[in-house]
Design a protein around this motif. Structure first.
Motif, PDB file in Angstrom:
ATOM      1  N   LEU A  91      -0.755   8.223   4.248  1.00 40.93           N
ATOM      2  CA  LEU A  91       0.639   8.619   4.388  1.00 40.93           C
ATOM      3  C   LEU A  91       0.781   9.870   5.246  1.00 40.93           C
ATOM      4  N   ARG A  92      -0.317  10.601   5.422  1.00 42.05           N
ATOM      5  CA  ARG A  92      -0.283  11.809   6.245  1.00 42.05           C
ATOM      6  C   ARG A  92      -0.328  11.492   7.734  1.00 42.05           C
ATOM      7  N   LYS A  93      -0.736  10.296   8.101  1.00 46.56           N
ATOM      8  CA  LYS A  93      -0.907   9.953   9.508  1.00 46.56           C
ATOM      9  C   LYS A  93       0.448   9.776  10.199  1.00 46.56           C
ATOM     10  N   ASP A  94       0.416   9.916  11.507  1.00 47.85           N
ATOM     11  CA  ASP A  94       1.627   9.748  12.312  1.00 47.85           C
ATOM     12  C   ASP A  94       1.554   8.431  13.087  1.00 47.85           C
ATOM     13  N   ASN A  95       1.119   7.374  12.393  1.00 49.22           N
ATOM     14  CA  ASN A  95       0.926   6.086  13.072  1.00 49.22           C
ATOM     15  C   ASN A  95       1.886   5.007  12.554  1.00 49.22           C
ATOM     16  N   PHE A  96       3.035   5.425  12.054  1.00 50.26           N
ATOM     17  CA  PHE A  96       4.032   4.467  11.573  1.00 50.26           C
ATOM     18  C   PHE A  96       5.415   5.100  11.698  1.00 50.26           C
ATOM     19  N   VAL A  97       6.437   4.262  11.539  1.00 52.91           N
ATOM     20  CA  VAL A  97       7.822   4.722  11.649  1.00 52.91           C
ATOM     21  C   VAL A  97       8.605   4.224  10.438  1.00 52.91           C
ATOM     22  N   LEU A  98       9.308   5.120   9.783  1.00 52.67           N
ATOM     23  CA  LEU A  98      10.212   4.740   8.696  1.00 52.67           C
ATOM     24  C   LEU A  98      11.610   4.553   9.259  1.00 52.67           C
ATOM     25  N   GLY A  99      12.276   3.482   8.811  1.00 50.88           N
ATOM     26  CA  GLY A  99      13.613   3.237   9.314  1.00 50.88           C
ATOM     27  C   GLY A  99      14.332   2.181   8.500  1.00 50.88           C
ATOM     28  N   PRO A 100      15.552   1.880   8.854  1.00 56.07           N
ATOM     29  CA  PRO A 100      16.361   0.933   8.085  1.00 56.07           C
ATOM     30  C   PRO A 100      15.849  -0.507   8.146  1.00 56.07           C
ATOM     31  N   SER A 101      14.913  -0.791   9.057  1.00 56.41           N
ATOM     32  CA  SER A 101      14.385  -2.153   9.154  1.00 56.41           C
ATOM     33  C   SER A 101      13.290  -2.429   8.135  1.00 56.41           C
ATOM     34  N   LEU A 102      12.812  -1.407   7.445  1.00 54.13           N
ATOM     35  CA  LEU A 102      11.731  -1.602   6.474  1.00 54.13           C
ATOM     36  C   LEU A 102      12.208  -2.471   5.316  1.00 54.13           C
ATOM     37  N   ARG A 103      11.485  -3.561   5.072  1.00 56.18           N
ATOM     38  CA  ARG A 103      11.831  -4.479   3.990  1.00 56.18           C
ATOM     39  C   ARG A 103      10.776  -4.489   2.874  1.00 56.18           C
ATOM     40  N   CYS A 104       9.508  -4.392   3.245  1.00 57.23           N
ATOM     41  CA  CYS A 104       8.431  -4.473   2.258  1.00 57.23           C
ATOM     42  C   CYS A 104       7.507  -3.261   2.397  1.00 57.23           C
ATOM     43  N   LEU A 105       7.258  -2.585   1.301  1.00 61.48           N
ATOM     44  CA  LEU A 105       6.390  -1.414   1.288  1.00 61.48           C
ATOM     45  C   LEU A 105       5.387  -1.552   0.157  1.00 61.48           C
ATOM     46  N   SER A 106       4.118  -1.323   0.466  1.00 69.98           N
ATOM     47  CA  SER A 106       3.090  -1.327  -0.575  1.00 69.98           C
ATOM     48  C   SER A 106       2.122  -0.174  -0.345  1.00 69.98           C
ATOM     49  N   ILE A 107       1.823   0.521  -1.426  1.00 73.18           N
ATOM     50  CA  ILE A 107       0.828   1.590  -1.418  1.00 73.18           C
ATOM     51  C   ILE A 107      -0.163   1.256  -2.524  1.00 73.18           C
ATOM     52  N   CYS A 108      -1.339   0.821  -2.146  1.00 72.32           N
ATOM     53  CA  CYS A 108      -2.344   0.353  -3.114  1.00 72.32           C
ATOM     54  C   CYS A 108      -3.624   1.166  -2.952  1.00 72.32           C
ATOM     55  N   TRP A 109      -4.024   1.826  -4.006  1.00 69.89           N
ATOM     56  CA  TRP A 109      -5.216   2.671  -3.952  1.00 69.89           C
ATOM     57  C   TRP A 109      -6.209   2.169  -4.993  1.00 69.89           C
ATOM     58  N   TYR A 110      -7.152   1.334  -4.545  1.00 69.12           N
ATOM     59  CA  TYR A 110      -8.186   0.809  -5.429  1.00 69.12           C
ATOM     60  C   TYR A 110      -9.426   1.676  -5.259  1.00 69.12           C
ATOM     61  N   SER A 111      -9.504   2.736  -6.031  1.00 66.99           N
ATOM     62  CA  SER A 111     -10.576   3.711  -5.861  1.00 66.99           C
ATOM     63  C   SER A 111     -11.089   4.129  -7.230  1.00 66.99           C
ATOM     64  N   SER A 112     -12.392   4.413  -7.295  1.00 64.03           N
ATOM     65  CA  SER A 112     -12.959   4.900  -8.550  1.00 64.03           C
ATOM     66  C   SER A 112     -12.382   6.254  -8.917  1.00 64.03           C
ATOM     67  N   ARG A 113     -11.906   7.009  -7.916  1.00 64.17           N
ATOM     68  CA  ARG A 113     -11.311   8.313  -8.203  1.00 64.17           C
ATOM     69  C   ARG A 113     -10.070   8.176  -9.075  1.00 64.17           C
ATOM     70  N   VAL A 114      -9.346   7.067  -8.902  1.00 65.73           N
ATOM     71  CA  VAL A 114      -8.154   6.849  -9.723  1.00 65.73           C
ATOM     72  C   VAL A 114      -8.542   6.783 -11.192  1.00 65.73           C
ATOM     73  N   GLN A 115      -9.596   6.027 -11.502  1.00 69.73           N
ATOM     74  CA  GLN A 115     -10.011   5.857 -12.880  1.00 69.73           C
ATOM     75  C   GLN A 115     -10.660   7.121 -13.433  1.00 69.73           C
ATOM     76  N   GLN A 116     -11.480   7.761 -12.617  1.00 70.43           N
ATOM     77  CA  GLN A 116     -12.296   8.869 -13.111  1.00 70.43           C
ATOM     78  C   GLN A 116     -11.563  10.207 -13.135  1.00 70.43           C
ATOM     79  N   VAL A 117     -10.533  10.364 -12.302  1.00 67.78           N
ATOM     80  CA  VAL A 117      -9.857  11.665 -12.205  1.00 67.78           C
ATOM     81  C   VAL A 117      -8.345  11.539 -12.418  1.00 67.78           C
ATOM     82  N   CYS A 118      -7.680  10.771 -11.565  1.00 65.84           N
ATOM     83  CA  CYS A 118      -6.213  10.759 -11.564  1.00 65.84           C
ATOM     84  C   CYS A 118      -5.617  10.185 -12.840  1.00 65.84           C
ATOM     85  N   ASN A 119      -6.279   9.228 -13.451  1.00 67.68           N
ATOM     86  CA  ASN A 119      -5.733   8.583 -14.643  1.00 67.68           C
ATOM     87  C   ASN A 119      -5.920   9.398 -15.912  1.00 67.68           C
TER      88      ASN A 119
END
Length: 265
Positions: A91-119
């Motif tokens: 999400l920090r990268k500048d390689n996309f554009v947000l605008g009114p045409s956006l219909r589908c958004l997904s943010i999926c983080w399948y990482s062991s860090r999620v289980q071991q730290v964030c959760n």
């Protein structure tokens, strides 16, 4: 599909010349075979948008840096009707554009860090674990704030492994993106029954809601949501069967405490 293949396929759709072609000056040698060549930037906007659609976000950015015309195509909101991120850091990268045409958004983080730290609950985290989380804790929430302001026509939102998002983050999306039809939350540990109450109060356009592996969702919250929104397809795989977070001062029974400890180990 590579960009070269796409251009090649597009060229096959152009009508071939059956008669001689007048080729001025230095172009004569290239036209002697009867083939007509054209520069990429000579294609119209619709063709360029189609070509860009076959590239990933990094590929689109790289191509857009070659000239002003391709940069304009990159910034065209119509190119960005779907966005997928495989980690919050993207999400920090500048390689996309947000605008009114956006219909589908997904943010999926399948990482062991999620289980071991964030959760892990905040009161159980070590100072080292808190330092790790501080580097990305607000990333998804801040991004969703931008989505609320810039993408009113969003139809589908998927958040998986986003352990730091809160009920208010999702409720804000429901308030601003009134056309949202599909909401899928998976392994988002801070999501509670308050989010389901927001679905009941604000989800006029929702048709499908999933809250899978969200351990702070209860059976009572699910039942209440079903009563408020009977037309919504509501599913919660394992959520209501998981052991919810309990503040230390609530003194949970010893058996549940042991079960919780085994889950975290």
């Amino acid at each position: 599909m590579y960009l070269g293949h796409t251009i090649q396929a597009l060229g096959s759709l152009l009508p071939s010349s059956t008669g001689p072609v007048d080729c001025p000056g230095d172009e004569a040698s290239r036209c002697s075979s009867g083939l007509l060549t054209m520069h990429l930037t000579q294609l119209n906007r619709e063709c360029l948008l189609h070509l860009f659609s076959f590239l990933d976000k990094d590929g689109r950015l790289t191509l857009s840096l070659t000239c002003r015309r391709l940069r304009e195509v990159f910034l065209d909101p119509r190119l960005w009707s779907l966005l997928h991120f495989s980690s919050p850091c993207q999400l920090r990268k500048d390689n996309f554009v947000l605008g009114p045409s956006l219909r589908c958004l997904s943010i999926c983080w399948y990482s062991s860090r999620v289980q071991q730290v964030c959760n892990i609950e905040d009161w159980l985290k070590t100072s080292f674990q808190k330092d790790i989380c501080s580097k990305h804790e607000k990333l998804v929430s801040t991004f969703l704030t931008h989505v609320c302001h810039m993408c009113p026509n969003l139809l589908s939102l998927t958040l998986s492994g986003c352990a730091h998002i809160t009920d208010q983050d999702v409720i804000s999306v429901l308030q601003c993106c009134k056309r949202l039809r599909r909401l899928h939350l998976e392994n988002c540990v801070r999501i509670t029954d308050c989010c389901l109450q927001g679905v009941g109060a604000l989800g006029d356009s929702l048709r499908e809601v999933k809250v899978d592996f969200c351990r702070n969702i209860t059976q009572a919250g699910l039942q209440s949501c079903k009563v408020m929104r009977p037309a919504v397809r509501l599913s919660a795989e394992r959520s209501a069967d998981m052991i919810p977070d309990i503040q230390p001062e609530e003194k949970p029974p010893l058996r549940k405490s042991l079960q919780k400890l085994l889950q975290l180990s």
